[in-house]
Motif scaffolding. Structure first.
Motif, short mmCIF file in Angstrom:
data_model
loop_
_atom_site.label_atom_id
_atom_site.label_comp_id
_atom_site.label_asym_id
_atom_site.label_seq_id
_atom_site.Cartn_x
_atom_site.Cartn_y
_atom_site.Cartn_z
N THR A 106 0.84 -31.09 32.98
CA THR A 106 1.87 -32.11 32.77
C THR A 106 2.40 -31.91 31.36
O THR A 106 1.62 -31.82 30.40
CB THR A 106 1.33 -33.54 32.93
N SER A 107 3.70 -31.80 31.23
CA SER A 107 4.30 -31.59 29.91
C SER A 107 4.16 -32.82 29.03
O SER A 107 4.34 -32.74 27.81
CB SER A 107 5.78 -31.23 30.06
N LYS A 108 3.83 -33.96 29.62
CA LYS A 108 3.65 -35.18 28.84
C LYS A 108 2.38 -35.17 28.01
O LYS A 108 2.27 -35.87 27.01
CB LYS A 108 3.65 -36.40 29.77
N VAL B 61 9.49 -26.49 27.83
CA VAL B 61 9.97 -25.85 26.61
C VAL B 61 9.77 -26.78 25.41
O VAL B 61 9.32 -26.37 24.34
CB VAL B 61 11.45 -25.45 26.74
N ASN B 62 10.12 -28.05 25.59
CA ASN B 62 9.95 -29.02 24.51
C ASN B 62 8.47 -29.21 24.18
O ASN B 62 8.10 -29.28 23.00
CB ASN B 62 10.57 -30.36 24.91
N ALA B 63 7.65 -29.30 25.21
CA ALA B 63 6.22 -29.59 24.99
C ALA B 63 5.51 -28.49 24.22
O ALA B 63 4.76 -28.78 23.28
CB ALA B 63 5.53 -29.81 26.34
N ILE B 64 5.74 -27.23 24.57
CA ILE B 64 5.00 -26.16 23.90
C ILE B 64 5.52 -25.91 22.49
O ILE B 64 4.86 -25.25 21.69
CB ILE B 64 5.02 -24.84 24.71
N ARG B 65 6.69 -26.48 22.16
CA ARG B 65 7.21 -26.39 20.79
C ARG B 65 6.86 -27.64 19.99
O ARG B 65 7.17 -27.71 18.79
CB ARG B 65 8.73 -26.20 20.80
#
Length: 380
Positions: A194-196, A53-57
């Protein structure tokens, strides 16, 4: 678009014509934000939903609106996370299915499936029984769902250290394991991410898939909101913003026809800067995005971008010197608009054309800067 109210209020105008023109302009411009996109991110506890959620925002730890992450279930009810610069884009971090509070049988009713446009089902290893049950419930609603296996960077690293083969071999094996696990769903595709670092693995393929399957108006909103991860994604964003230019210019035309001296220039300036500020943020040209990119690729990108004239002036919420003469030409609108009927038509036409030209120039300049950023970061 950004709120234009502070700029508009600076003019000090209080006339009825002013108020009516502003109201109509806002109605048109705000129409750009009326397409609402609700994205649901779900899966079992501890699989990395909040990180995704944080990554795509494009939100980092410590930023306002950061979704708390942790190895235990941090989400006990559906939690809405608006996009930081596009409030009409809402990412929902859903409770982990299978927890004591949300077993699979009660899950569908508790999270209100009907409100979401599509679902991302996240797993950190195998997709389990609860994931499959959830996918089958979503299918009944005729809505789209996509499987994402997260934390791929860690899994690949561990496999290589354990002698599991090359990165390519490991990724093929992981994908096959997931697809075999989902065979009963008719061969649903799986996206390894990977969200990173959304530039790696399958995130670009996920966005490309969403681009093909979403309705056009939803697709444009999605493309504007997601982070830039490649030249292709930047091109998609450019095309989406390019479609909006005529709407902002149309609002300018309406304001240009109002017989209020100084009105057209003030409103045009506000709308132009609101639009370009939205482009600036969406293209990832603000400091936080560039700092993160610089850190990821280990290159001093932020310092180089700050040398750009358009970045310097947009970051100060100002028109670039090359745009000002064009927009100042709309001062003639103030004289034309005082001429009944014919003058108003001419004023509206001039205001529309001038604003459209300035918006196009600004969008093109920001696009060139963003392309340069991708080149510096070796992202193609």
């Amino acid at each position: 678009m950004e709120d234009t109210s502070p700029l508009l209020e600076d003019s000090g105008e209080q006339s009825t014509e002013w108020a009516m023109a502003i109201a109509k302009a806002k109605e048109i411009v705000n129409g750009l934000d009326q397409v609402v996109l609700n994205i649901a991110v779900t899966g079992e506890t501890g699989v990395g939903k909040s990180s995704f959620v944080n990554a795509i925002r494009g939100v980092q730890r410590g930023d306002e609106g950061w979704a708390p992450t942790g190895v235990t279930e941090t989400t006990m009810e559906p939690k809405e996370y608006p996009h930081p610069s596009m409030p009409n884009v809402r990412i929902w971090d859903l409770p982990g299915i299978g927890t004591p509070s949300f077993d699979a049988k009660r899950y569908v009713n508790k999270v209100h499936f009907e409100k979401y446009d599509f679902f991302i089902i996240v797993s950190a290893s195998r997709f389990r029984e609860n994931d499959l049950k959830l996918a089958n419930e979503i299918k009944k609603t005729k809505k789209k769902f996509y499987f994402v296996r997260s934390k791929i960077d860690k899994d690949v690293k561990n496999e290589i250290e354990d002698g599991g083969g090359t990165e390519e071999e490991i990724l093929l094996k992981m994908r096959k394991d997931c697809e075999d696990n989902l065979r009963d769903l008719g061969g649903a595709p799986v996206f390894l991410i990977t969200s990173k670092d959304l530039t790696k693995y399958d995130f670009p393929n996920l966005v490309d898939t969403l681009k093909r399957e979403l309705p056009v108006e939803k697709m444009d909103v999605l493309l504007q909101s997601f982070p830039v991860f490649s030249k292709q994604s930047l091109d998609w964003k450019y095309q989406a913003f390019n479609k909006n230019i005529w709407q902002v210019a149309a609002a300018s035309g309406i304001v240009g026809a109002a017989p209020v001296p100084g009105l057209s220039f003030a409103v045009d300036t506000a709308m132009v800067m609101s639009f370009l500020t939205g482009v600036y943020r969406s293209f990832g040209l603000h400091d936080k995005a560039l700092e993160k990119l610089s850190e990821t690729v280990d290159k001093p990108i932020l310092g180089e971008v700050k040398k750009s004239k358009i970045i310097q002036e947009i970051s100060k919420y100002m028109l670039t010197s090359s745009m000002q003469p064009k927009l100042l030409a709309s001062a003639a609108v103030n004289v034309l608009s005082l001429i009944p009927v014919a003058g108003s038509i001419a004023a509206a036409t001039l205001s529309y054309k001038t604003t459209r030209a300035v918006l196009q120039q600004g969008l093109d300049e920001l696009y060139q800067v963003a392309k340069k950023v991708l080149e510096m970061a070796d992202l193609q």
